[in-house]
Design a protein around this motif. Structure first.
Motif, short mmCIF file in Angstrom:
data_model
loop_
_atom_site.label_atom_id
_atom_site.label_comp_id
_atom_site.label_asym_id
_atom_site.label_seq_id
_atom_site.Cartn_x
_atom_site.Cartn_y
_atom_site.Cartn_z
N ILE A 143 51.94 37.08 -64.08
CA ILE A 143 51.14 37.89 -63.16
C ILE A 143 50.10 37.04 -62.45
CG2 ILE A 143 49.43 39.75 -63.05
CD1 ILE A 143 51.04 41.12 -65.32
N VAL A 144 49.40 36.20 -63.20
CA VAL A 144 48.33 35.38 -62.62
C VAL A 144 48.89 34.38 -61.61
CG1 VAL A 144 46.62 33.59 -63.16
CG2 VAL A 144 46.75 35.67 -64.55
N VAL A 145 49.99 33.74 -61.94
CA VAL A 145 50.59 32.75 -61.03
C VAL A 145 51.10 33.43 -59.76
CG1 VAL A 145 52.49 31.12 -60.76
CG2 VAL A 145 51.13 31.10 -62.85
N SER A 146 51.74 34.56 -59.90
CA SER A 146 52.26 35.28 -58.73
C SER A 146 51.13 35.81 -57.85
CB SER A 146 53.15 36.43 -59.19
OG SER A 146 54.25 35.95 -59.90
N MET A 147 50.11 36.34 -58.47
CA MET A 147 48.97 36.84 -57.68
C MET A 147 48.23 35.69 -57.00
SD MET A 147 49.00 40.10 -57.80
CE MET A 147 47.38 40.55 -57.26
N GLY A 148 48.17 34.55 -57.64
CA GLY A 148 47.56 33.38 -57.01
C GLY A 148 48.32 32.94 -55.78
N ALA A 149 49.65 32.94 -55.87
CA ALA A 149 50.47 32.57 -54.71
C ALA A 149 50.29 33.58 -53.58
CB ALA A 149 51.93 32.47 -55.11
N ALA A 150 50.22 34.86 -53.91
CA ALA A 150 50.00 35.89 -52.90
C ALA A 150 48.61 35.75 -52.28
CB ALA A 150 50.18 37.27 -53.51
N ALA A 151 47.61 35.37 -53.08
CA ALA A 151 46.26 35.17 -52.55
C ALA A 151 46.22 34.00 -51.57
CB ALA A 151 45.29 34.94 -53.69
N VAL A 152 46.99 32.95 -51.85
CA VAL A 152 47.07 31.81 -50.93
C VAL A 152 47.65 32.27 -49.60
CG1 VAL A 152 48.25 29.61 -50.51
CG2 VAL A 152 47.16 30.05 -52.72
N PHE A 153 48.68 33.12 -49.65
CA PHE A 153 49.29 33.64 -48.43
C PHE A 153 48.29 34.48 -47.64
CE2 PHE A 153 51.71 37.10 -46.35
CZ PHE A 153 52.36 36.34 -45.40
N LEU A 154 47.57 35.37 -48.32
CA LEU A 154 46.59 36.20 -47.63
C LEU A 154 45.47 35.36 -47.02
CD1 LEU A 154 46.35 39.28 -49.99
CD2 LEU A 154 47.41 39.14 -47.73
N ALA A 155 45.04 34.33 -47.73
CA ALA A 155 44.01 33.44 -47.19
C ALA A 155 44.52 32.73 -45.94
CB ALA A 155 43.59 32.42 -48.25
N GLY A 156 45.80 32.35 -45.94
CA GLY A 156 46.40 31.74 -44.75
C GLY A 156 46.44 32.70 -43.58
N LEU A 157 46.77 33.96 -43.85
CA LEU A 157 46.78 34.97 -42.78
C LEU A 157 45.38 35.15 -42.18
CD1 LEU A 157 49.10 37.83 -44.09
CD2 LEU A 157 49.52 36.29 -42.19
N VAL A 158 44.38 35.20 -43.04
CA VAL A 158 43.01 35.35 -42.56
C VAL A 158 42.60 34.13 -41.75
CG1 VAL A 158 40.60 35.48 -43.31
CG2 VAL A 158 42.32 36.94 -44.38
N ALA A 159 42.96 32.95 -42.22
CA ALA A 159 42.62 31.71 -41.50
C ALA A 159 43.27 31.68 -40.12
CB ALA A 159 43.04 30.50 -42.31
N ILE A 160 44.51 32.09 -40.04
CA ILE A 160 45.19 32.13 -38.73
C ILE A 160 44.53 33.17 -37.84
CG2 ILE A 160 47.35 32.75 -37.57
CD1 ILE A 160 48.82 31.40 -39.89
N GLY A 161 44.19 34.32 -38.41
CA GLY A 161 43.54 35.37 -37.62
C GLY A 161 42.19 34.95 -37.10
N VAL A 162 41.43 34.21 -37.90
CA VAL A 162 40.11 33.75 -37.46
C VAL A 162 40.24 32.64 -36.43
CG1 VAL A 162 38.03 32.53 -38.26
CG2 VAL A 162 38.93 34.47 -39.56
N THR A 163 41.18 31.75 -36.64
CA THR A 163 41.35 30.62 -35.73
C THR A 163 41.86 31.05 -34.36
OG1 THR A 163 41.82 29.19 -37.61
CG2 THR A 163 42.45 28.38 -35.45
N PHE A 164 42.83 31.96 -34.35
CA PHE A 164 43.45 32.38 -33.10
C PHE A 164 43.10 33.84 -32.80
CE2 PHE A 164 46.27 29.15 -34.94
CZ PHE A 164 46.27 28.23 -33.91
N ASP A 165 41.79 34.15 -32.73
CA ASP A 165 41.40 35.53 -32.50
C ASP A 165 41.60 35.91 -31.03
OD1 ASP A 165 37.78 35.25 -32.29
OD2 ASP A 165 39.35 33.99 -31.47
N GLY A 166 41.70 37.19 -30.78
CA GLY A 166 41.91 37.69 -29.44
C GLY A 166 42.90 38.83 -29.46
N ASP A 167 43.28 39.28 -28.28
CA ASP A 167 44.20 40.42 -28.18
C ASP A 167 45.64 40.02 -28.47
OD1 ASP A 167 42.14 42.13 -27.54
OD2 ASP A 167 42.35 41.78 -25.38
N THR A 168 46.02 38.82 -28.08
CA THR A 168 47.39 38.37 -28.30
C THR A 168 47.38 37.06 -29.06
OG1 THR A 168 47.45 37.17 -26.21
CG2 THR A 168 48.21 39.46 -26.18
#
Length: 73
Positions: free
Chosen positions: A11-36
């Motif tokens: 559970i811990v290893v799988s949740m850690g991998a999912a957290a890395v993915f979510l952090a990547g999504l947030v990083a992409i969203g912050v870096t490339f913010d805007g309407d498109t």
């Protein structure tokens, strides 16, 4: 259902991998913010998705091998 040490580790290893993915999504969203999402952002998102699939495959292999090692010991 009782949660033993092996299941807790899975559970811990799988949740850690999912957290890395979510952090990547947030990083992409912050870096490339805007309407498109620009072309660079789309490529970053595809790279993140590809990396996540590979990461989950490696996590699965790690968990299988660690389980096999415990059974043979």
């Amino acid at each position: 259902m009782e949660i033993d040490a092996e299941l807790r580790r899975q559970i811990v290893v799988s949740m850690g991998a999912a957290a890395v993915f979510l952090a990547g999504l947030v990083a992409i969203g912050v870096t490339f913010d805007g309407d498109t999402l620009p072309e660079d952002g789309a490529l970053a998102l595809i790279g993140l998705l590809t990396g996540f699939v590979l990461l989950m495959a490696l996590v699965g292999l790690y968990l299988m091998r660690s389980e096999d090692a415990e059974e043979s010991a």
